[in-house]
Design a protein around this motif. Sequence first.
Motif, PDB file in Angstrom:
ATOM      1  N   MET A 129     -42.147  20.481 -70.640  1.00  0.00           N
ATOM      2  CA  MET A 129     -41.963  19.986 -69.304  1.00  0.00           C
ATOM      3  C   MET A 129     -41.635  18.660 -69.763  1.00  0.00           C
ATOM      4  O   MET A 129     -42.795  17.691 -70.131  1.00  0.00           O
ATOM      5  CB  MET A 129     -42.869  19.910 -68.077  1.00  0.00           C
ATOM      6  N   ARG A 130     -39.903  18.305 -69.540  1.00  0.00           N
ATOM      7  CA  ARG A 130     -39.964  16.798 -69.487  1.00  0.00           C
ATOM      8  C   ARG A 130     -40.409  16.370 -67.913  1.00  0.00           C
ATOM      9  O   ARG A 130     -39.691  16.709 -66.697  1.00  0.00           O
ATOM     10  CB  ARG A 130     -38.851  16.828 -69.455  1.00  0.00           C
ATOM     11  N   VAL A 131     -41.181  15.192 -68.011  1.00  0.00           N
ATOM     12  CA  VAL A 131     -41.529  14.511 -66.811  1.00  0.00           C
ATOM     13  C   VAL A 131     -40.949  13.410 -66.781  1.00  0.00           C
ATOM     14  O   VAL A 131     -41.461  12.539 -67.794  1.00  0.00           O
ATOM     15  CB  VAL A 131     -43.011  14.431 -66.439  1.00  0.00           C
TER      16      VAL A 131
ATOM     17  N   ALA B  59     -51.083   6.877 -63.784  1.00  0.00           N
ATOM     18  CA  ALA B  59     -50.175   6.780 -64.374  1.00  0.00           C
ATOM     19  C   ALA B  59     -50.547   7.172 -66.059  1.00  0.00           C
ATOM     20  O   ALA B  59     -50.069   7.919 -66.224  1.00  0.00           O
ATOM     21  CB  ALA B  59     -49.053   6.187 -64.179  1.00  0.00           C
ATOM     22  N   LEU B  60     -51.244   6.461 -65.590  1.00  0.00           N
ATOM     23  CA  LEU B  60     -52.002   6.690 -67.519  1.00  0.00           C
ATOM     24  C   LEU B  60     -52.310   7.129 -68.226  1.00  0.00           C
ATOM     25  O   LEU B  60     -52.389   8.272 -69.018  1.00  0.00           O
ATOM     26  CB  LEU B  60     -52.170   4.587 -68.251  1.00  0.00           C
ATOM     27  N   LEU B  61     -53.683   7.778 -66.847  1.00  0.00           N
ATOM     28  CA  LEU B  61     -54.292   8.724 -67.104  1.00  0.00           C
ATOM     29  C   LEU B  61     -53.193  10.438 -67.710  1.00  0.00           C
ATOM     30  O   LEU B  61     -53.414  10.836 -68.267  1.00  0.00           O
ATOM     31  CB  LEU B  61     -55.363   9.005 -66.157  1.00  0.00           C
ATOM     32  N   LEU B  62     -52.418  10.221 -65.836  1.00  0.00           N
ATOM     33  CA  LEU B  62     -51.798  11.020 -66.755  1.00  0.00           C
ATOM     34  C   LEU B  62     -50.771  12.168 -67.585  1.00  0.00           C
ATOM     35  O   LEU B  62     -50.390  12.434 -68.093  1.00  0.00           O
ATOM     36  CB  LEU B  62     -50.825  11.716 -64.755  1.00  0.00           C
ATOM     37  N   GLY B  63     -50.470   9.698 -67.880  1.00  0.00           N
ATOM     38  CA  GLY B  63     -49.267  10.483 -69.386  1.00  0.00           C
ATOM     39  C   GLY B  63     -50.118  10.681 -70.444  1.00  0.00           C
ATOM     40  O   GLY B  63     -49.736  11.948 -70.572  1.00  0.00           O
TER      41      GLY B  63
ATOM     42  N   GLU C 242     -43.102  16.204 -72.181  1.00  0.00           N
ATOM     43  CA  GLU C 242     -42.821  15.025 -72.885  1.00  0.00           C
ATOM     44  C   GLU C 242     -42.375  13.771 -71.620  1.00  0.00           C
ATOM     45  O   GLU C 242     -41.848  14.644 -70.724  1.00  0.00           O
ATOM     46  CB  GLU C 242     -41.086  15.045 -73.657  1.00  0.00           C
ATOM     47  N   VAL C 243     -42.894  13.021 -71.690  1.00  0.00           N
ATOM     48  CA  VAL C 243     -43.169  12.025 -70.599  1.00  0.00           C
ATOM     49  C   VAL C 243     -42.827  10.638 -70.672  1.00  0.00           C
ATOM     50  O   VAL C 243     -42.513  10.701 -71.452  1.00  0.00           O
ATOM     51  CB  VAL C 243     -44.746  11.819 -70.379  1.00  0.00           C
ATOM     52  N   ASP C 244     -41.734  10.643 -69.825  1.00  0.00           N
ATOM     53  CA  ASP C 244     -41.047   9.044 -69.667  1.00  0.00           C
ATOM     54  C   ASP C 244     -41.715   8.555 -68.622  1.00  0.00           C
ATOM     55  O   ASP C 244     -41.521   8.905 -66.878  1.00  0.00           O
ATOM     56  CB  ASP C 244     -39.557   8.994 -69.255  1.00  0.00           C
ATOM     57  N   SER C 245     -42.744   7.248 -68.740  1.00  0.00           N
ATOM     58  CA  SER C 245     -43.107   5.578 -67.600  1.00  0.00           C
ATOM     59  C   SER C 245     -41.843   4.289 -67.363  1.00  0.00           C
ATOM     60  O   SER C 245     -42.142   4.081 -68.815  1.00  0.00           O
ATOM     61  CB  SER C 245     -44.775   6.018 -68.613  1.00  0.00           C
TER      62      SER C 245
ATOM     63  N   ASP D  46     -32.374  15.555 -66.391  1.00  0.00           N
ATOM     64  CA  ASP D  46     -32.782  16.377 -67.437  1.00  0.00           C
ATOM     65  C   ASP D  46     -34.092  16.016 -67.559  1.00  0.00           C
ATOM     66  O   ASP D  46     -34.772  16.725 -68.594  1.00  0.00           O
ATOM     67  CB  ASP D  46     -31.730  15.934 -68.899  1.00  0.00           C
ATOM     68  N   SER D  47     -34.417  15.413 -66.329  1.00  0.00           N
ATOM     69  CA  SER D  47     -36.053  15.951 -66.613  1.00  0.00           C
ATOM     70  C   SER D  47     -36.367  17.384 -65.448  1.00  0.00           C
ATOM     71  O   SER D  47     -35.724  17.770 -64.906  1.00  0.00           O
ATOM     72  CB  SER D  47     -36.703  14.579 -66.227  1.00  0.00           C
ATOM     73  N   ASP D  48     -37.347  17.622 -65.675  1.00  0.00           N
ATOM     74  CA  ASP D  48     -38.071  18.950 -65.173  1.00  0.00           C
ATOM     75  C   ASP D  48     -38.660  18.578 -63.790  1.00  0.00           C
ATOM     76  O   ASP D  48     -38.209  18.816 -62.862  1.00  0.00           O
ATOM     77  CB  ASP D  48     -38.901  20.084 -66.131  1.00  0.00           C
ATOM     78  N   ALA D  49     -39.641  17.618 -63.875  1.00  0.00           N
ATOM     79  CA  ALA D  49     -40.316  16.932 -62.630  1.00  0.00           C
ATOM     80  C   ALA D  49     -40.450  15.420 -62.386  1.00  0.00           C
ATOM     81  O   ALA D  49     -40.435  14.446 -63.386  1.00  0.00           O
ATOM     82  CB  ALA D  49     -41.517  17.500 -62.606  1.00  0.00           C
TER      83      ALA D  49
END
Length: 231
Positions: A1-3, A13-17, A26-29, A66-69
């Motif tokens: 999943m790309r988030v 957010a840091l903890l979630l990433g 895959e995470v973009d913050s 192109d992200s999933d969420a």
Amino acid sequence: MRVVIAGGHGKIALLLGELLTGRGDEVDSLIRNPEHAAEVAATGARPVVFDLEHSTVSELAAVVKDSDAVVFAAGAGAGSGAARKYTVDKGGSVLLADAAEAAGIRRFVQISTMGAGQPPAPGTDEVWAAYIDAKTQAEDDLRARDLDWTILRPGRLLDTAATDRVTLGAPPLPYGSVARADVAAALAEILHAPRTAHATLELIAGDTPVSSAISATGSQSVAEGGAAVID
């Protein structure tokens, strides 16, 4: 999943990433200040410099495509005035939802707060009242959209260690506190739980493992406003 996480340098957010990348996502913050890039990158997420207050829907749609969420975790933060509660806590969420729609992304998870949805108590500090009102308006905007949204309202946030024990349920729950680490864990589970779509959930410390609490969100008790407590 790309988030994609908006407000990527926030504590939750840091903890979630870190949790998401640890499970292979895959995470973009998104961060406003490029000086925060190294701290975000240390979680395994990819820092993307983007200012929610001074950007357009098309610019953000290009970032989230192109992200999933997407996760709205941004906030004006301590020390900000009432005006920025509306430009960030409300305006940022609206912009992200507009961008998600433009990019064809259906899954949207919003971090709100307990107290949203109700008028501030008489005599409430002006900035706090604006914060609650902005969060309420952001929630109302999201509910009106044809997206697979989930709204999570944590109680008073603590910088304590994760407990993996929470109480989760439809509003209203008794007001309480919860560790930011447990909020992040709940968000990570919610993103991978389609059954939580179109639910507004409140979260405080409790006795139920996070994964069990999320699994129970489709139960009759939660649908009617009860707490997700599993024996």
